[in-house]
Scaffold this motif. Structure first.
Motif, PDB file in Angstrom:
ATOM      1  N   VAL A  97      -9.217 -12.584 -26.111  1.00  0.00           N
ATOM      2  CA  VAL A  97      -8.773 -11.684 -24.990  1.00  0.00           C
ATOM      3  C   VAL A  97      -8.330 -10.391 -25.901  1.00  0.00           C
ATOM      4  CG1 VAL A  97      -7.357 -10.907 -23.167  1.00  0.00           C
ATOM      5  CG2 VAL A  97      -8.717 -12.943 -23.052  1.00  0.00           C
ATOM      6  N   LYS A  98      -7.295 -10.446 -26.617  1.00  0.00           N
ATOM      7  CA  LYS A  98      -6.790  -9.564 -27.584  1.00  0.00           C
ATOM      8  C   LYS A  98      -7.702  -8.747 -28.286  1.00  0.00           C
ATOM      9  CE  LYS A  98      -3.506  -8.469 -31.419  1.00  0.00           C
ATOM     10  NZ  LYS A  98      -2.689  -9.066 -32.501  1.00  0.00           N
ATOM     11  N   LYS A  99      -8.533  -9.163 -28.836  1.00  0.00           N
ATOM     12  CA  LYS A  99      -9.737  -8.750 -29.556  1.00  0.00           C
ATOM     13  C   LYS A  99     -10.572  -7.562 -28.699  1.00  0.00           C
ATOM     14  CE  LYS A  99     -12.257  -9.481 -33.834  1.00  0.00           C
ATOM     15  NZ  LYS A  99     -12.693 -10.375 -34.790  1.00  0.00           N
ATOM     16  N   PHE A 100     -10.852  -8.212 -27.218  1.00  0.00           N
ATOM     17  CA  PHE A 100     -11.688  -7.556 -26.313  1.00  0.00           C
ATOM     18  C   PHE A 100     -10.822  -6.383 -25.820  1.00  0.00           C
ATOM     19  CE2 PHE A 100     -12.871  -6.942 -21.979  1.00  0.00           C
ATOM     20  CZ  PHE A 100     -13.969  -6.598 -22.078  1.00  0.00           C
ATOM     21  N   ILE A 101      -9.761  -6.429 -25.622  1.00  0.00           N
ATOM     22  CA  ILE A 101      -8.850  -5.449 -25.210  1.00  0.00           C
ATOM     23  C   ILE A 101      -8.840  -4.215 -26.457  1.00  0.00           C
ATOM     24  CG2 ILE A 101      -6.620  -4.758 -24.747  1.00  0.00           C
ATOM     25  CD1 ILE A 101      -7.793  -6.191 -22.428  1.00  0.00           C
ATOM     26  N   MET A 102      -8.778  -4.660 -27.645  1.00  0.00           N
ATOM     27  CA  MET A 102      -8.597  -3.854 -28.584  1.00  0.00           C
ATOM     28  C   MET A 102      -9.935  -3.033 -28.674  1.00  0.00           C
ATOM     29  SD  MET A 102      -7.015  -5.834 -31.591  1.00  0.00           S
ATOM     30  CE  MET A 102      -7.643  -4.954 -32.792  1.00  0.00           C
ATOM     31  N   ILE A 168     -20.402  -2.296 -31.615  1.00  0.00           N
ATOM     32  CA  ILE A 168     -19.255  -2.373 -32.115  1.00  0.00           C
ATOM     33  C   ILE A 168     -18.812  -3.731 -31.861  1.00  0.00           C
ATOM     34  CG2 ILE A 168     -16.882  -1.792 -32.197  1.00  0.00           C
ATOM     35  CD1 ILE A 168     -17.953   1.109 -31.397  1.00  0.00           C
ATOM     36  N   ALA A 169     -19.028  -4.401 -30.511  1.00  0.00           N
ATOM     37  CA  ALA A 169     -18.693  -5.750 -30.130  1.00  0.00           C
ATOM     38  C   ALA A 169     -19.225  -6.867 -31.049  1.00  0.00           C
ATOM     39  CB  ALA A 169     -19.159  -5.861 -28.772  1.00  0.00           C
ATOM     40  N   VAL A 202     -21.711 -11.302 -21.462  1.00  0.00           N
ATOM     41  CA  VAL A 202     -21.057 -12.510 -21.666  1.00  0.00           C
ATOM     42  C   VAL A 202     -20.836 -12.309 -23.148  1.00  0.00           C
ATOM     43  CG1 VAL A 202     -20.877 -15.068 -22.044  1.00  0.00           C
ATOM     44  CG2 VAL A 202     -21.806 -13.919 -19.686  1.00  0.00           C
ATOM     45  N   CYS A 203     -19.770 -12.402 -23.795  1.00  0.00           N
ATOM     46  CA  CYS A 203     -19.622 -12.050 -25.021  1.00  0.00           C
ATOM     47  C   CYS A 203     -18.483 -13.180 -25.548  1.00  0.00           C
ATOM     48  CB  CYS A 203     -18.740 -10.567 -25.207  1.00  0.00           C
ATOM     49  SG  CYS A 203     -19.778  -9.346 -25.365  1.00  0.00           S
ATOM     50  N   HIS A 208     -14.522 -19.091 -27.188  1.00  0.00           N
ATOM     51  CA  HIS A 208     -14.172 -18.688 -26.053  1.00  0.00           C
ATOM     52  C   HIS A 208     -14.824 -17.385 -25.436  1.00  0.00           C
ATOM     53  CE1 HIS A 208     -11.431 -17.845 -22.339  1.00  0.00           C
ATOM     54  NE2 HIS A 208     -11.583 -16.842 -22.731  1.00  0.00           N
ATOM     55  N   ALA A 209     -15.234 -17.312 -24.391  1.00  0.00           N
ATOM     56  CA  ALA A 209     -16.141 -16.104 -23.881  1.00  0.00           C
ATOM     57  C   ALA A 209     -15.448 -15.186 -22.774  1.00  0.00           C
ATOM     58  CB  ALA A 209     -17.415 -16.821 -23.255  1.00  0.00           C
ATOM     59  N   ILE A 210     -15.793 -13.895 -23.071  1.00  0.00           N
ATOM     60  CA  ILE A 210     -15.254 -13.048 -22.191  1.00  0.00           C
ATOM     61  C   ILE A 210     -16.427 -12.675 -21.045  1.00  0.00           C
ATOM     62  CG2 ILE A 210     -14.378 -10.604 -21.623  1.00  0.00           C
ATOM     63  CD1 ILE A 210     -12.516 -12.245 -23.166  1.00  0.00           C
TER      64      ILE A 210
END
Length: 500
Positions: A97-102, A168-169, A202-203, A208-210
């Protein structure tokens, strides 16, 4: 040094002491040569080392006590400004989640949290979440519970660089899967009906997936997301898709107002009223109008495009929009019923010869001020049949003889029914329907409810031949689901038959 003598230097304050050991194993401690020499008692070196160890241990214990009791009491149990251990922040979910928010913050992608499990936890501990922004969270409470997914959403019209974000993801270590489908907003336009839009991302990062749900604007100022449908070439074992909480079917939501909060040390947007959003989730299922079947119907049965028909459609649309606004302000849920529901499902429009607008409401949602609310909206009461306990029906007069009929539905053990009353004779009628649930749809540019089991509902009211237009209709005998229900006692006529 000379011979077998050993020498150890110790630093104490700003003095340097030298320890010399002579042949007789006696210790002599000397100060720096520049200072005045003073002999000391002869002490075994093991004793010195033991004293130093004891002193260091005591200092360490004091520091631990200080951090535990003094700082925690000053900063509160849920936050700490110290740089001590932070419990749970090494979990796979929190890191993902932290990496996704970044990622989304760096690309100015305005995502917001919609995960029902986490939003419910935040809603229950909202004061604690608000206070967390004042300091560094000492314990991971929301994003560190082992789960397969965390769900976020974004409004597609605010997304400026979709392709660049995707690349980028993947460079940041995410493995992403994207689903697309035809834009249903364009289905009514033949030349544009093949245009595809993104629906879900779905990443996955390690285990864990976002799940990023893409919301699209629809007429009526609401948000819509599509069905997550995997195409043939996609890996069905990429993540456990059946555990996803969004995407089993299309969904519709009121546009939420957002607020920024700090959750487990991460800044993010969430709905300003998490409880209201959570109430919408289980009732968000959306059904599209059947444009393909509607075109086929209108090719077989030529649509009435006379001036009178067009004027009626316009007035019926305005009446339905006004009724929907009035009932929403009252907090009374409703759905398209009878001929209005048939027109939506069969031809994606208003039946021009129906001459009224029909709505259904569950009797438990009835409110005593409903009549006054419609009168204040400019719709006077035309008639009231029945009573709240039995066969209630309200009719309001719109402009230019366009009538609004509201039928109240009652629940029995295995079916639902609404009543009808003949004003001249006091006879009662009962219309039986199989039980149904409600779904959202879009009709006359607004978000409205219809029965999810639409065909069963329509067939109960109009029979198997509902696809064939019938312009002559007797409400007392034509519906296949009607049955006599007795007669009102004459002593009650003044109450149950009110004409205006």
């Amino acid at each position: 040094m000379r011979g077998d003598r050993s020498e150890v230097s110790l630093v104490t304050g700003n003095k340097i002491l030298f320890h010399e050991e002579d042949e007789n194993n006696w210790a002599t401690v000397k100060s720096h040569p520049r200072e005045h020499h003073r002999p000391m008692s002869r002490i075994n070196k093991n004793v010195v080392l033991a004293l130093l160890t004891l002193t260091s241990s005591a200092l360490l214990l004091f520091q631990l006590y200080y951090y535990k009791h003094y700082l925690s009491a000053r900063n509160g149990p849920g936050s700490s400004k110290s740089k001590g251990n932070r419990v749970g922040f090494d979990s796979t979910q929190w890191r993902a989640v932290k990496k996704f928010i970044m990622l989304t913050s760096s690309q100015n992608v305005p995502v917001f949290l919609i995960d029902p499990w986490i939003l419910e936890s935040i809603n229950k501990n909202f004061e604690q979440v608000k206070n967390a922004s004042q300091g560094l969270a000492s314990e991971c409470r929301f994003f560190c519970v082992p789960r397969d997914f965390t769900a976020f959403a974004l409004q597609y019209h605010l997304w400026k660089n979709e392709d660049g974000w995707f690349r980028i993801a993947e460079n940041m270590g995410f493995q992403c899967l994207k689903t697309e489908s035809k834009d249903p907003r364009l289905d009514g336009i033949d030349s544009l009906s093949g245009t595809e839009i993104p629906l879900h991302y779905v990443c996955k990062l390690t285990t864990h997936a976002i799940h990023l749900v893409v919301f699209h604007e629809r007429s009526g100022n609401y948000l819509w997301h599509g069905h997550l449908r995997l195409k043939g070439h996609m890996d069905r074992k990429f993540v456990p898709f059946r555990k996803l909480q969004f995407g089993r079917y299309p969904g519709a939501f009121d546009r939420p107002e957002l607020q920024q909060v700090t959750v487990d040390g991460l800044d993010m947007l969430i709905p300003k009223d998490p409880g209201r959003f959570l109430e919408e989730v289980p009732h968000s299922r959306f059904i599209e109008c059947r444009y393909k079947e509607a075109r086929a119907f209108l090719q077989q049965y030529i649509d009435d495009n006379t001036v009178d028909a067009m004027v009626f459609r316009k007035r019926a649309k305005e009446l339905l929009q006004l009724a929907a606004k009035t009932l929403k302000e009252l907090g009374v849920p409703f759905w398209l019923s009878s001929g209005t529901c048939l027109g939506w499902y069969r031809q994606c429009g208003i039946i021009p010869y129906s001459k009224d607008v029909d709505l259904g409401i569950f009797i438990q949602d009835y409110k005593p001020d409903i009549i006054l609310a419609f009168q204040e909206a400019g719709l006077p009461l035309k008639h009231k049949f029945g009573k709240v306990e039995d066969s209630l029906e309200l009719s309001f007069q719109g402009k230019n003889d366009v009538k609004l009929d509201i039928f109240f539905f009652y629940e029995e053990a295995d079916h639902l029914w609404n009543g009808g009353t003949q004003a001249r004779t006091g006879k009662k009628f009962k219309y039986l329907f199989p039980k149904f649930t409600l779904c959202w749809t879009e009709f006359v540019d607004i978000k409205v409810h219809v029965p999810c089991e639409t065909v069963d509902y329509i067939e109960a009211n109009y029979g198997k031949t509902w696809k064939i237009p019938v312009k002559t209709w007797d409400w007392k005998s034509s519906p296949p689901n009607v049955q006599p229900n007795g007669i009102w006692p004459i002593s009650e006529w003044d109450e149950v038959i009110q004409l205006y």
